[in-house]
Every structure is written in structure tokens, then in C-alpha cells.
Design a protein around this motif. Structure first.
Motif, PDB file in Angstrom:
ATOM      1  N   GLY A 114       0.768  -1.365  -0.201  1.00 30.22           N
ATOM      2  CA  GLY A 114      -0.058  -0.014  -0.108  1.00 30.22           C
ATOM      3  C   GLY A 114       0.775   1.232   0.161  1.00 30.22           C
ATOM      4  N   ALA A 115       0.162   2.307   0.675  1.00 31.72           N
ATOM      5  CA  ALA A 115       0.814   3.677   0.661  1.00 31.72           C
ATOM      6  C   ALA A 115       0.903   4.222   2.139  1.00 31.72           C
ATOM      7  CB  ALA A 115       0.312   4.541  -0.231  1.00 31.72           C
ATOM      8  N   GLN A 116       1.682   5.069   2.447  1.00 29.13           N
ATOM      9  CA  GLN A 116       1.659   5.806   3.564  1.00 29.13           C
ATOM     10  C   GLN A 116       1.301   7.336   3.570  1.00 29.13           C
ATOM     11  OE1 GLN A 116       5.425   4.629   4.745  1.00 29.13           O
ATOM     12  NE2 GLN A 116       4.997   2.612   5.739  1.00 29.13           N
ATOM     13  N   ALA A 279       3.087  -7.577  -7.873  1.00 29.45           N
ATOM     14  CA  ALA A 279       2.707  -6.158  -7.009  1.00 29.45           C
ATOM     15  C   ALA A 279       1.316  -5.813  -7.478  1.00 29.45           C
ATOM     16  CB  ALA A 279       3.842  -5.061  -7.040  1.00 29.45           C
ATOM     17  N   ALA A 280       0.603  -5.411  -6.239  1.00 31.26           N
ATOM     18  CA  ALA A 280      -0.792  -4.816  -6.538  1.00 31.26           C
ATOM     19  C   ALA A 280      -1.175  -3.707  -5.607  1.00 31.26           C
ATOM     20  CB  ALA A 280      -1.655  -6.001  -6.260  1.00 31.26           C
ATOM     21  N   GLY A 281      -2.050  -3.079  -5.943  1.00 30.88           N
ATOM     22  CA  GLY A 281      -2.673  -2.047  -5.149  1.00 30.88           C
ATOM     23  C   GLY A 281      -1.833  -0.624  -5.310  1.00 30.88           C
ATOM     24  N   ASP A 282      -2.055   0.206  -4.274  1.00 35.67           N
ATOM     25  CA  ASP A 282      -1.363   1.351  -4.199  1.00 35.67           C
ATOM     26  C   ASP A 282       0.059   1.709  -4.354  1.00 35.67           C
ATOM     27  OD1 ASP A 282      -3.941   2.440  -3.947  1.00 35.67           O
ATOM     28  OD2 ASP A 282      -3.434   3.203  -1.867  1.00 35.67           O
ATOM     29  N   LEU A 283       0.663   0.298  -3.933  1.00 36.96           N
ATOM     30  CA  LEU A 283       1.901   0.194  -4.223  1.00 36.96           C
ATOM     31  C   LEU A 283       2.672   0.495  -5.722  1.00 36.96           C
ATOM     32  CD1 LEU A 283       4.858  -0.745  -2.857  1.00 36.96           C
ATOM     33  CD2 LEU A 283       4.474  -3.045  -3.590  1.00 36.96           C
ATOM     34  N   THR A 284       1.713  -0.085  -6.422  1.00 37.89           N
ATOM     35  CA  THR A 284       1.932   0.094  -7.767  1.00 37.89           C
ATOM     36  C   THR A 284       0.929   1.408  -8.718  1.00 37.89           C
ATOM     37  OG1 THR A 284       0.494  -1.342  -8.795  1.00 37.89           O
ATOM     38  CG2 THR A 284       2.266  -2.333  -7.721  1.00 37.89           C
TER      39      THR A 284
END
Length: 324
Positions: A114-116, A279-284
């Protein structure tokens, strides 16, 4: 006592992408293990009303994540309350070290970290974190009942935070460095219609003002980006809502990244620059960043991992037996 476990598919992260990947991987009989991380459920656990999740006109973010976790467990996913401190992607099986001391090796790895929240980077901001400075209105808004607060930002996050804070605060001042918001129009309309909200346009936060004994915020100092004029806004709570950055620290030196740390995936897939790592989601995703798109990518990652493992098993064994 330190232990080592081998799994077919290891999923790191527990937001919509991670839990959806877990559901699909479990249905494919891949016996996935999911490590939740420091914030089980991801960003939706610090969100109030979610109005754009298909099938739910309104659902609380934490409730949605509880349901996703339960679904993943029901399908057969093993969910571990731990967090990964390092990964080694240089060879297969891939290795993940955890805070508990357990080492996981995996044939395939799905990253869904995800993200921070982003911060302004001010020394005074750092000084007052936890003492009036926050990046989570749903976490800390209750403490500002009847108080005046300030929110910095102009996107969906900032507007959602400001609207949530009107439930508690007597006044919410939104400070934005531009003369128009980037948030969705429906959110802007709600913000403009709320009598508790005041907007300070074309201003950028320069400093957080506060007391030392006891430590606490008393206001912020903002500079007009056009005239340079300084304005002080009194408040006891200051909320930073300028967006998020991908949580790619684990892999930034091992996988190809772009746009400030987002993991690169091949078009139309979740394949990263290393075969077997997905990789999936907000990470990408630096474009959409929605719960529903993250869930969709989680589905893709699990299917990509399943296909990778099936093709891997189908490869002929080229090992040559030693001649006695």
C-alpha cells in the motif's frame, strides 16, 4: 525461537489488494500465507464512510476490511499478525524476515504494502506529532470536540478529513496552496456547503506554532504563495492531508520503481521486474488509487502467481544425475 517456514505464495500487506489476492490464491489451492503488517486492513481502517465500494451505498472503512479479512480466512488463507522487516528477491525461493523472528521462504511473492501518509517535512511538524499534529482525522478527530482545527491539502484526502472533523470541531480551516481544489466535485460541494468550514486559498504552511510546557499546538503560520504575506491561524489541532507515498521501502533497491517509488509492473499484469514477484494496489498505482482498483489488482496478482507456478512446475527437470 526463530523458525523458518516454506509456503507456495506469500502475501505481504492486508488492504483490499492483499485480502483479495488471498481470496483468489486460496481458491486456487495455493495455501497462501498473508502477513498483515503494521496497519492491518490498510488505509481503509482510518477512513469513515466509503461510498464507492460496489454493492454498498455506504460502508465504514474498518467494517469493510473486517469483512475482507473474514472472507480470506473462510477461503483458507492463513493470516499472520506480524510485519516483514526485509526481503531477499535475489534468488528463489524468495525470503522474508519478520519482526517475530520467523523467516518465510516462498515460491511466489505478492506485494500489497500500500501507501503511507505524506508529511510536509517541517521541523515543527515533527516536534508536535502526537501533540496536536496528525495525519489521521478518523484516528484523532474525537480529541478536538469543540476546538478549532486546520487541515492542509486540496485533494480527496484533505476534503474528506475536513468534512469528518466538522463532526467534532467548532471550526475547520482548510489551507490549500492553490486557488481551486483537486478533490472530486461531490466532495467539494459538501465542503463548500458546510458552515463550519473556512478555506484559505493560495497559502502554504510555513510553520506549526505551539507551547513547550505542556507540549501542544496553538496555531499554524501560512504564507501567501502570490504575495508572500504571512497569516497566522489559531488552532489546537493540525491535520496534514497532502496524499500518500507508496510503501516500497522493502523492495526499492531490488525492483524497478518509478514516479517516486511506485513499483513498476508490466502493462496488463502485476508482474514486476523479477519473475515470481507480483505487486498490486497502491504500491503500484499512482493514477487511480481506489479501493476497488486495488482489489482488482489483488485478483490479478493471485491469478498471475497461479499461472507462474503452474508454468514453473511444467518446466522439465534438467538436472543431470551424477555418475557414480
Amino acid at each position: 525461537m526463530a523458525t523458518t517456514r516454506h509456503v507456495k505464495v506469500l502475501i505481504i500487506g492486508s488492504g483490499p489488494a492483499g485480502y483479495t489476492a488471498a481470496v483468489y490464491a486460496a481458491r486456487a489451492m495455493l495455501e497462501p500465507v498473508l502477513i498483515q503488517g503494521l496497519q492491518p486492513g490498510g488505509q481503509l481502517t482510518i477512513t469513515t464512510d466509503v461510498e464507492n465500494w460496489p454493492g454498498d451505498a455506504t460502508v465504514l472503512g474498518p467494517d469493510l476490511m473486517v469483512r475482507m479479512e473474514a472472507h480470506a480466512k473462510e477461503m483458507g488463507t492463513e493470516i499472520v499478525s506480524d510485519y516483514v522487516t526485509s526481503v531477499d528477491l535475489s534468488k528463489r525461493p524468495f525470503t522474508a524476515e519478520t519482526d517475530s523472528g520467523t523467516t518465510y521462504t516462498a515460491d511466489a511473492l505478492i506485494l500489497a504494502t500500500g501507501a503511507q501518509a505524506k508529511w510536509l517535512g517541517l521541523p515543527s511538524e515533527e516536534k508536535f506529532k502526537g501533540f496536536g499534529v496528525s495525519a489521521c482525522a478518523t484516528c484523532d478527530g474525537f480529541f478536538y470536540r469543540g476546538a478549532e482545527v486546520v487541515v492542509a491539502g486540496g485533494g480527496n484526502t484533505a476534503v474528506e478529513e475536513a468534512l469528518f472533523l466538522t463532526k467534532f470541531a467548532s471550526k475547520v480551516t482548510l489551507i490549500h496552496r492553490r486557488d481551486e481544489l483537486r478533490a472530486e466535485k461531490i466532495l467539494q460541494n459538501r465542503l463548500f456547503a458546510n458552515p463550519k468550514v473556512e478555506i484559505l486559498w493560495d497559502h502554504q504552511i510555513e510553520d506549526v506554532i505551539g507551547a513547550a510546557e505542556p507540549l501542544g499546538v496553538e496555531g499554524v503560520r501560512a504564507r501567501n504563495v502570490k504575495t508572500g504575506e504571512i497569516t497566522e491561524v489559531r488552532c489546537t489541532g493540525f491535520f496534514v492531508a497532502i496524499g500518500h507515498a507508496p510503501a516500497s521501502e522493502l523492495v526499492k533497491d531490488q525492483l524497478e520503481t518509478h514516479n517516486g517509488g511506485y513499483v513498476v509492473v508490466k502493462p496488463g499484469s502485476t508482474e514486476t521486474s523479477i519473475p515470481g514477484v507480483f505487486a498490486a494496489g497502491d504500491l503500484t498505482d499512482h493514477v487511480y488509487r481506489q479501493a476497488v482498483t486495488s482489489a482488482g489488482m489483488g485478483c490479478m496478482a493471485a491469478l498471475d502467481a497461479q499461472r507462474f507456478l503452474e508454468e514453473d512446475l511444467a518446466q522439465p527437470d534438467t538436472t543431470v544425475a551424477a555418475i557414480a
